[in-house]
Design a protein around this motif. Structure first.
Motif, short mmCIF file in Angstrom:
data_model
loop_
_atom_site.label_atom_id
_atom_site.label_comp_id
_atom_site.label_asym_id
_atom_site.label_seq_id
_atom_site.Cartn_x
_atom_site.Cartn_y
_atom_site.Cartn_z
N ALA A 183 2.65 -8.23 -12.23
CA ALA A 183 3.55 -8.55 -11.13
C ALA A 183 3.44 -10.03 -10.74
CB ALA A 183 3.24 -7.66 -9.93
N TYR A 184 2.22 -10.53 -10.64
CA TYR A 184 2.05 -11.93 -10.27
C TYR A 184 2.53 -12.87 -11.38
CZ TYR A 184 -0.53 -11.06 -5.95
OH TYR A 184 -0.88 -10.69 -4.67
N ALA A 185 2.37 -12.45 -12.64
CA ALA A 185 2.86 -13.28 -13.74
C ALA A 185 4.38 -13.42 -13.67
CB ALA A 185 2.45 -12.67 -15.08
N LEU A 186 5.06 -12.36 -13.25
CA LEU A 186 6.53 -12.40 -13.17
C LEU A 186 7.03 -13.44 -12.17
CD1 LEU A 186 7.47 -8.58 -13.23
CD2 LEU A 186 7.86 -10.25 -15.06
N LYS A 243 1.05 -15.09 -1.81
CA LYS A 243 0.61 -14.51 -0.55
C LYS A 243 1.71 -13.71 0.14
CE LYS A 243 1.57 -18.67 2.22
NZ LYS A 243 2.68 -18.06 2.97
N ASP A 244 2.96 -14.00 -0.22
CA ASP A 244 4.07 -13.23 0.34
C ASP A 244 4.28 -11.92 -0.42
OD1 ASP A 244 4.57 -15.16 2.26
OD2 ASP A 244 6.03 -16.23 1.00
N LEU A 281 2.89 -5.67 -2.46
CA LEU A 281 2.19 -4.95 -3.52
C LEU A 281 1.25 -3.90 -2.94
CD1 LEU A 281 1.20 -7.71 -6.11
CD2 LEU A 281 2.54 -5.66 -6.57
N SER A 282 0.47 -4.30 -1.95
CA SER A 282 -0.49 -3.37 -1.35
C SER A 282 0.22 -2.17 -0.74
CB SER A 282 -1.32 -4.08 -0.28
OG SER A 282 -2.11 -5.10 -0.86
N GLU A 283 1.31 -2.44 -0.05
CA GLU A 283 2.06 -1.36 0.59
C GLU A 283 2.67 -0.41 -0.45
OE1 GLU A 283 5.87 -0.82 3.67
OE2 GLU A 283 5.25 -2.81 2.99
N MET A 312 2.47 4.75 -3.64
CA MET A 312 2.51 5.45 -4.92
C MET A 312 1.23 6.23 -5.23
SD MET A 312 5.49 5.06 -6.22
CE MET A 312 6.04 5.23 -4.50
N GLY A 313 0.24 6.14 -4.35
CA GLY A 313 -1.01 6.85 -4.56
C GLY A 313 -0.86 8.35 -4.59
#
Length: 299
Positions: free
Chosen positions: A191-194, A203-204, A209-211, A216-217
């Motif tokens: 995701a960060y590579a994209l 940081k935005d 991502l965390s949410e 999806m857990g």
């Protein structure tokens, strides 16, 4: 000797790497008389100043106490360190990282030498040891009697969870969770590579991502239910056929952004393999079916 030391169970710890040292300091802080040994003796000296007894040899360390905790480099190090040492009547708790097969073999090895044995897998980093709010814990498996005898001591550094009398199950739980973790890390890295080079600050993206990953857990529970019932279609919201069709967008976007798909392609390929094996049968499933493809020994 203080009253605290009179009521606290003594133990021996072999191995003073970062994790071993953290464990040692936690037991000492809790008032447990502790004997330590490390192949590089200099690493034991700071703990001696904090109250630990430093053994010159492994045999001396093992002889000092009935409970012996191992926190060495690997399984081979355990065998090497304890070669020729009298283990009769000793309780061994092996916190050394290993595989399920190594745990089972080491349990048999210990029994042959007259010792009880529990293998373990630490789900924590050294800075989490002795910090209950950090959430670290340790899986244990093998002799339930040994575990229950020493549960109070074993719970001092981190929570202790017994996961069965099969000595290999602690390592299996450990590796299963770590494997899932690395899959998560792979997705985050992709995701960060994209977004690299775009007007999107990492940081935005981070809270999004965390949410999203937290939301999806639920899949862990769904997968467990479907693996138990063998029903892969009831209540499916996003079918395998739909996900395979949509996966092309992920691949094309990566190509547009100049990003390799090597971190996500294996999973996308498994979805496609499952679907193409029998589109009519598998198209309406969710993605849990790919788990069967991973068990190549059952193919």
């Amino acid at each position: 000797m203080t009253d605290t030391h009179l009521t606290k169970r003594p133990l021996t710890l072999l191995g003073l790497g970062d994790m071993g040292t953290a464990l040692a300091r936690t037991w000492l802080a809790a008032g447990h008389p502790l004997t330590v040994w490390n192949r590089t003796a200099a690493k034991a000296r700071p703990l001696e100043a904090e109250g630990a007894a430093v053994a010159a040899t492994v045999a001396e360390a093992v002889a000092a106490n009935g409970l012996v905790v191992l926190c060495l480099l690997d399984d081979a190090s355990v065998g090497s360190a304890l070669e020729g040492v009298d283990l009769t009547g000793k309780d061994l708790v092996n916190l050394t990282t290993g595989t399920p097969a190594e745990g089972r073999a080491r349990a048999a090895w210990a029994q042959e030498r007259g010792a009880r044995f529990v293998d373990a897998g630490i789900m924590a980093t050294p800075d989490m040891i002795g910090v209950p709010e950090a959430g670290g814990y340790v899986f244990h498996s093998g002799s339930r009697a040994l575990f229950e005898t020493h549960r109070e001591v074993l719970e001092v550094p981190a929570g202790a969870r017994f996961v069965g009398e099969d000595p290999g199950h602690a390592a299996l739980h450990d590796v299963a969770l770590l494997s899932a973790m690395y899959g998560l890390f792979a997705g985050i890295s992709h995701a960060y590579a994209l977004i690299e080079g775009e007007d999107i600050a990492p940081k935005d993206l981070s809270p999004l991502l965390s949410e999203w990953l937290g939301a999806m857990g639920f899949f862990a529970g769904i997968a467990a239910e479907r693996l138990t019932s063998r029903d892969l279609t009831t209540g499916v919201v996003s079918s395998l056929a739909m996900q395979v069709a949509g996966s092309g967008t992920l691949v094309r976007t990566a190509a547009e952004q100049g990003v390799s798909t090597e971190l996500i392609s294996p999973y996308l390929d498994l979805m496609r393999e499952r679907l193409e094996a029998d589109p009519a049968r598998h198209g309406g499933e969710d993605t849990v079916g790919v788990i069967g493809l991973l068990r190549r020994d059952a193919a």
